[in-house]
Motif scaffolding. Sequence first.
Motif, PDB file in Angstrom:
ATOM      1  N   GLY A   5     -47.728  77.964  40.041  1.00 43.01           N
ATOM      2  CA  GLY A   5     -47.010  78.389  41.239  1.00 43.01           C
ATOM      3  C   GLY A   5     -45.630  77.757  41.320  1.00 43.01           C
ATOM      4  O   GLY A   5     -44.652  78.418  41.691  1.00 43.01           O
ATOM      5  N   LYS A   6     -45.547  76.494  40.971  1.00 45.52           N
ATOM      6  CA  LYS A   6     -44.254  75.800  40.945  1.00 45.52           C
ATOM      7  C   LYS A   6     -43.354  76.405  39.869  1.00 45.52           C
ATOM      8  O   LYS A   6     -42.137  76.544  40.076  1.00 45.52           O
ATOM      9  N   TYR A   7     -43.954  76.742  38.717  1.00 48.60           N
ATOM     10  CA  TYR A   7     -43.175  77.399  37.659  1.00 48.60           C
ATOM     11  C   TYR A   7     -42.611  78.727  38.153  1.00 48.60           C
ATOM     12  O   TYR A   7     -41.427  79.043  37.937  1.00 48.60           O
ATOM     13  N   ALA A   8     -43.455  79.527  38.804  1.00 47.33           N
ATOM     14  CA  ALA A   8     -43.022  80.836  39.298  1.00 47.33           C
ATOM     15  C   ALA A   8     -41.887  80.701  40.310  1.00 47.33           C
ATOM     16  O   ALA A   8     -40.900  81.452  40.271  1.00 47.33           O
ATOM     17  N   LEU A   9     -42.006  79.716  41.194  1.00 48.41           N
ATOM     18  CA  LEU A   9     -40.967  79.485  42.195  1.00 48.41           C
ATOM     19  C   LEU A   9     -39.673  79.029  41.529  1.00 48.41           C
ATOM     20  O   LEU A   9     -38.570  79.457  41.916  1.00 48.41           O
ATOM     21  N   GLY A  10     -39.791  78.184  40.514  1.00 49.60           N
ATOM     22  CA  GLY A  10     -38.611  77.722  39.789  1.00 49.60           C
ATOM     23  C   GLY A  10     -37.910  78.856  39.069  1.00 49.60           C
ATOM     24  O   GLY A  10     -36.665  78.927  39.050  1.00 49.60           O
ATOM     25  N   ILE A  11     -38.684  79.760  38.461  1.00 51.88           N
ATOM     26  CA  ILE A  11     -38.102  80.933  37.789  1.00 51.88           C
ATOM     27  C   ILE A  11     -37.370  81.806  38.801  1.00 51.88           C
ATOM     28  O   ILE A  11     -36.255  82.281  38.541  1.00 51.88           O
ATOM     29  N   PHE A  58     -32.604  71.356  37.273  1.00 52.32           N
ATOM     30  CA  PHE A  58     -33.056  70.061  36.749  1.00 52.32           C
ATOM     31  C   PHE A  58     -33.689  69.231  37.864  1.00 52.32           C
ATOM     32  O   PHE A  58     -34.737  68.598  37.671  1.00 52.32           O
ATOM     33  N   LEU A  59     -33.060  69.219  39.035  1.00 53.33           N
ATOM     34  CA  LEU A  59     -33.597  68.469  40.162  1.00 53.33           C
ATOM     35  C   LEU A  59     -34.926  69.061  40.638  1.00 53.33           C
ATOM     36  O   LEU A  59     -35.861  68.324  40.977  1.00 53.33           O
ATOM     37  N   TYR A  60     -35.010  70.372  40.661  1.00 54.27           N
ATOM     38  CA  TYR A  60     -36.271  71.033  41.042  1.00 54.27           C
ATOM     39  C   TYR A  60     -37.383  70.628  40.073  1.00 54.27           C
ATOM     40  O   TYR A  60     -38.503  70.310  40.471  1.00 54.27           O
ATOM     41  N   ASN A  61     -37.044  70.647  38.789  1.00 52.98           N
ATOM     42  CA  ASN A  61     -38.019  70.258  37.769  1.00 52.98           C
ATOM     43  C   ASN A  61     -38.444  68.804  37.928  1.00 52.98           C
ATOM     44  O   ASN A  61     -39.628  68.469  37.823  1.00 52.98           O
ATOM     45  N   LEU A  62     -37.476  67.943  38.238  1.00 53.38           N
ATOM     46  CA  LEU A  62     -37.738  66.512  38.337  1.00 53.38           C
ATOM     47  C   LEU A  62     -38.599  66.168  39.551  1.00 53.38           C
ATOM     48  O   LEU A  62     -39.564  65.394  39.436  1.00 53.38           O
ATOM     49  N   PHE A  63     -38.283  66.770  40.691  1.00 52.41           N
ATOM     50  CA  PHE A  63     -38.942  66.353  41.938  1.00 52.41           C
ATOM     51  C   PHE A  63     -40.084  67.274  42.380  1.00 52.41           C
ATOM     52  O   PHE A  63     -40.970  66.837  43.122  1.00 52.41           O
ATOM     53  N   ILE A  64     -40.092  68.527  41.947  1.00 48.58           N
ATOM     54  CA  ILE A  64     -41.132  69.466  42.370  1.00 48.58           C
ATOM     55  C   ILE A  64     -42.155  69.693  41.260  1.00 48.58           C
ATOM     56  O   ILE A  64     -43.362  69.493  41.443  1.00 48.58           O
ATOM     57  N   ASN A  67     -42.451  67.550  35.624  1.00 49.30           N
ATOM     58  CA  ASN A  67     -42.871  67.807  34.251  1.00 49.30           C
ATOM     59  C   ASN A  67     -41.622  67.808  33.377  1.00 49.30           C
ATOM     60  O   ASN A  67     -40.503  67.744  33.882  1.00 49.30           O
ATOM     61  N   ASN A  68     -41.780  67.869  32.062  1.00 50.83           N
ATOM     62  CA  ASN A  68     -40.633  67.959  31.175  1.00 50.83           C
ATOM     63  C   ASN A  68     -39.861  69.254  31.436  1.00 50.83           C
ATOM     64  O   ASN A  68     -40.468  70.317  31.620  1.00 50.83           O
ATOM     65  N   PHE A  69     -38.537  69.167  31.438  1.00 51.38           N
ATOM     66  CA  PHE A  69     -37.722  70.377  31.613  1.00 51.38           C
ATOM     67  C   PHE A  69     -37.999  71.344  30.462  1.00 51.38           C
ATOM     68  O   PHE A  69     -38.231  72.533  30.685  1.00 51.38           O
ATOM     69  N   LEU A  70     -37.938  70.826  29.239  1.00 43.96           N
ATOM     70  CA  LEU A  70     -38.310  71.627  28.067  1.00 43.96           C
ATOM     71  C   LEU A  70     -39.791  71.372  27.795  1.00 43.96           C
ATOM     72  O   LEU A  70     -40.154  70.363  27.193  1.00 43.96           O
ATOM     73  N   ILE A  71     -40.642  72.269  28.247  1.00 40.79           N
ATOM     74  CA  ILE A  71     -42.081  72.034  28.101  1.00 40.79           C
ATOM     75  C   ILE A  71     -42.561  72.290  26.673  1.00 40.79           C
ATOM     76  O   ILE A  71     -43.681  71.923  26.330  1.00 40.79           O
TER      77      ILE A  71
END
Length: 233
Positions: A5-11, A58-64, A67-71
């Motif tokens: 869900g977090k991935y989908a929101l980030g996309i 990057f901030l979304y990835n870091l705080f939400i 996980n690694n930015f490059l998974i």
Amino acid sequence: MSLNGKYALGIFFTFVLLAAVMLYVFPLIYMITGIKTLTPVNFFYTRIALWTVLGLIFLYNLFIEKNNFLIWKEKKYPVLFYIKAIVALYFICAFGGAFINLIVQLLTQEGMSKKLAQISSVFKNNYALIIFICFTAGAVEELLMRGYIQPRIEKIYNNPSVGIIVSAALFGILHSTYGTIGQVLVPFFIGAVFALFYKKYSNIKILILCHFTYDFVSMMIMNFIDIKHLSAF
């Protein structure tokens, strides 16, 4: 919220922010600077806006996502592999893009993008700006479209093909602001080629370098060839 869900929101955020920059950054810059024409300084600010989008994701990835930015873990290769891969990707994209443009020209009699023609006059003989534009496109677009979006779409749908096709489609759609069919289909093709490479070799640095090279060569051609002859070329 689940990780998918977090991935989908980030996309979603990534695409919306990039689309907003493509659609609205020029009017916004004109309003802030008070200069209503496209100048090298104004265009420089539009590229800063793209780096800002990358920073926000990057901030979304870091705080939400936390996980690694490059998974997908970056794979290491010899220098010779880098050279061969960049050259091969460049020619695939160059000749493939030229063929697609030829088909589009034959079917639609489409002219050159007016927006691209306007932009080309801004960086004329401004080599520092050309390098900055190309580096921005290579780094920001590859880190977001391939490095961030593609693997997450694959994770969500558990299907590599969906990650490749959707990331390439989004890449093409974002270029629709140039106003021509060719400026959508060619980026879609390049996006698909890059996505296939990234899936197989998992090395974003090669894609950044190749993207930079492709744009740099294209912009140098635009720099030295009279704009009225560019469509025919």
